[in-house]
Design an enzyme around this catalytic site. Structure first.
Site, PDB file in Angstrom:
ATOM      1  N   GLU A  77      17.575  31.318 -11.320  1.00  0.00           N
ATOM      2  CA  GLU A  77      18.341  32.410 -10.698  1.00  0.00           C
ATOM      3  C   GLU A  77      17.882  33.760 -11.238  1.00  0.00           C
ATOM      4  OE1 GLU A  77      22.149  30.698 -11.594  1.00  0.00           O
ATOM      5  OE2 GLU A  77      21.707  29.079 -10.191  1.00  0.00           O
ATOM      6  N   HIS A  84      15.895  31.007 -16.327  1.00  0.00           N
ATOM      7  CA  HIS A  84      16.619  30.242 -15.302  1.00  0.00           C
ATOM      8  C   HIS A  84      16.124  30.679 -13.922  1.00  0.00           C
ATOM      9  CE1 HIS A  84      19.820  28.642 -12.822  1.00  0.00           C
ATOM     10  NE2 HIS A  84      20.115  27.839 -13.842  1.00  0.00           N
ATOM     11  N   GLY A  87      22.516  23.280  -7.930  1.00  0.00           N
ATOM     12  CA  GLY A  87      23.688  23.661  -7.145  1.00  0.00           C
ATOM     13  C   GLY A  87      23.698  23.110  -5.730  1.00  0.00           C
ATOM     14  N   ASN A  99      25.833  25.395 -18.625  1.00  0.00           N
ATOM     15  CA  ASN A  99      25.451  26.732 -18.159  1.00  0.00           C
ATOM     16  C   ASN A  99      26.543  27.183 -17.192  1.00  0.00           C
ATOM     17  OD1 ASN A  99      24.288  29.058 -17.264  1.00  0.00           O
ATOM     18  ND2 ASN A  99      22.788  28.056 -15.932  1.00  0.00           N
ATOM     19  N   GLU A 154      14.164  22.155 -14.355  1.00  0.00           N
ATOM     20  CA  GLU A 154      15.160  22.247 -13.288  1.00  0.00           C
ATOM     21  C   GLU A 154      14.471  22.511 -11.954  1.00  0.00           C
ATOM     22  OE1 GLU A 154      19.196  23.446 -14.996  1.00  0.00           O
ATOM     23  OE2 GLU A 154      18.108  25.296 -14.686  1.00  0.00           O
ATOM     24  N   LYS A 156      26.996  30.033 -15.996  1.00  0.00           N
ATOM     25  CA  LYS A 156      26.552  31.107 -15.081  1.00  0.00           C
ATOM     26  C   LYS A 156      27.615  32.204 -15.064  1.00  0.00           C
ATOM     27  CE  LYS A 156      24.411  27.533 -12.308  1.00  0.00           C
ATOM     28  NZ  LYS A 156      23.558  27.277 -11.168  1.00  0.00           N
ATOM     29  N   SER A 174      22.088  19.521 -10.405  1.00  0.00           N
ATOM     30  CA  SER A 174      23.111  18.644  -9.826  1.00  0.00           C
ATOM     31  C   SER A 174      23.381  17.394 -10.667  1.00  0.00           C
ATOM     32  CB  SER A 174      22.741  18.268  -8.386  1.00  0.00           C
ATOM     33  OG  SER A 174      22.714  19.427  -7.571  1.00  0.00           O
TER      34      SER A 174
HETATM   35  C1  PEP Z   1      21.935  25.125 -13.646  1.00  0.00           C
HETATM   36  O1  PEP Z   1      22.501  26.148 -13.300  1.00  0.00           O
HETATM   37  O2  PEP Z   1      21.162  25.192 -14.592  1.00  0.00           O
HETATM   38  C2  PEP Z   1      22.219  23.890 -12.935  1.00  0.00           C
HETATM   39  C3  PEP Z   1      21.503  22.834 -13.207  1.00  0.00           C
HETATM   40  O3  PEP Z   1      23.240  23.924 -12.012  1.00  0.00           O
HETATM   41  P1  PEP Z   1      23.920  22.629 -11.306  1.00  0.00           P
HETATM   42  O4  PEP Z   1      24.170  21.611 -12.372  1.00  0.00           O
HETATM   43  O5  PEP Z   1      25.178  23.177 -10.714  1.00  0.00           O
HETATM   44  O6  PEP Z   1      22.945  22.134 -10.287  1.00  0.00           O
END
Ligand code: PEP
Length: 241
Positions: free
Chosen positions: A90, A88, A164, A9, A158, A11, A203
């Site tokens: 976000e 997501h 992040g 992803n 998630e 983003k 992460s």
């Molecule tokens: C994500 O954006 O779906 C995500 C898991 O980000 P990160 O791996 O950077 O935590």
């Protein structure tokens, strides 16, 4: 046997050069499907350079019309997307997206035969309050009731506090939560619950991927930051042997 998935992803990151670099590298795996979740504007280039399994990161709930800046499922399909991420955190957090809207987006994607990667997960406050399972029920039940979840759906669990932040869930916590997700889905269909792929996201890095990948109910990853680095993404894919 569920085939693992490692999905990127990006983003609002990356550019044409990064697409070209990934296309040149052509990461491979015998055991995992590799999916590239890309900014919509990069999808056509990725496709033309031979990257497979492209995902949009979002889609409009509308078919077409006066919705400035939005991108429809038809457009994603035309550019070559075979998957689309929806829900997501976000999008939920910064754009106020809720299950009602997400069910509409899901329906648009179904009309175009674009497979859905549906993101769910609790916030830090919900985690602290010990209400993760009821949050997951709130996010899954309307989709189950609408008949949207089937064995081709991909669920990405998630925890918002892990995205992040560099603070991934422990493998044990992620495994327990994935079992709970399967249990929620099994109330409607035990068959779908046993076949559906549930990815962990939050992460995931080269140094924690293997431990998470070894868990029985973790069928893959949705990877944000680390999916922008070819070498690290490669190592994450290799965690599935
Ligand atoms: C994500 O954006 O779906 C995500 C898991 O980000 P990160 O791996 O950077 O935590």
């Amino acid at each position: 046997m569920r085939k693992s998935i490692v999905a990127a992803n990006w983003k609002m990151n990356g550019n044409s050069q990064l697409v070209a670099d990934f296309a040149q590298t052509q990461l491979q795996s015998n055991v995992a499907e590799i999916i590239y979740g890309l900014p919509a504007i990069l999808i056509s280039q990725a496709k033309s350079l031979g990257l497979k399994n492209i995902a949009g990161e979002d889609v409009s709930a509308n078919k077409n019309g006066a919705f400035t800046g939005e991108i429809s499922a038809v457009m994603l399909k035309e550019q070559g997307a075979e998957f689309c991420i929806i829900g997501h955190s976000e999008r939920r957090q910064y754009h106020g997206e809720n299950e009602k809207l997400l069910a509409e987006k899901w329906a648009r994607l179904n009309e175009e035969n674009i497979a859905v990667i549906y993101c769910i997960g609790e916030t830090e406050a919900e985690y602290d309050a010990g209400i993760t399972k009821s949050v997951l029920e709130r996010q899954l039940n309307p989709m189950l009731a609408a008949g949207l979840i089937d064995e081709n759906t991909v669920i990405a669990y998630e925890p918002v506090w892990a995205i992040g932040t560099g603070k991934a869930a422990t493998a044990e916590y992620a495994e327990k939560t994935h079992q709970e997700i399967r249990e929620i889905i099994s109330r409607q269909s035990a068959d779908v619950a046993s076949k559906i792929r549930i990815l962990y996201g939050g992460s995931v890095k080269a140094n924690n991927a293997e431990e998470l990948a070894n868990m029985e109910n973790i069928d893959g990853f949705l990877v944000g930051g680390a999916s922008l680095k070819i070498n690290e993404f490669k190592q994450i894919i290799e965690a599935f042997k």
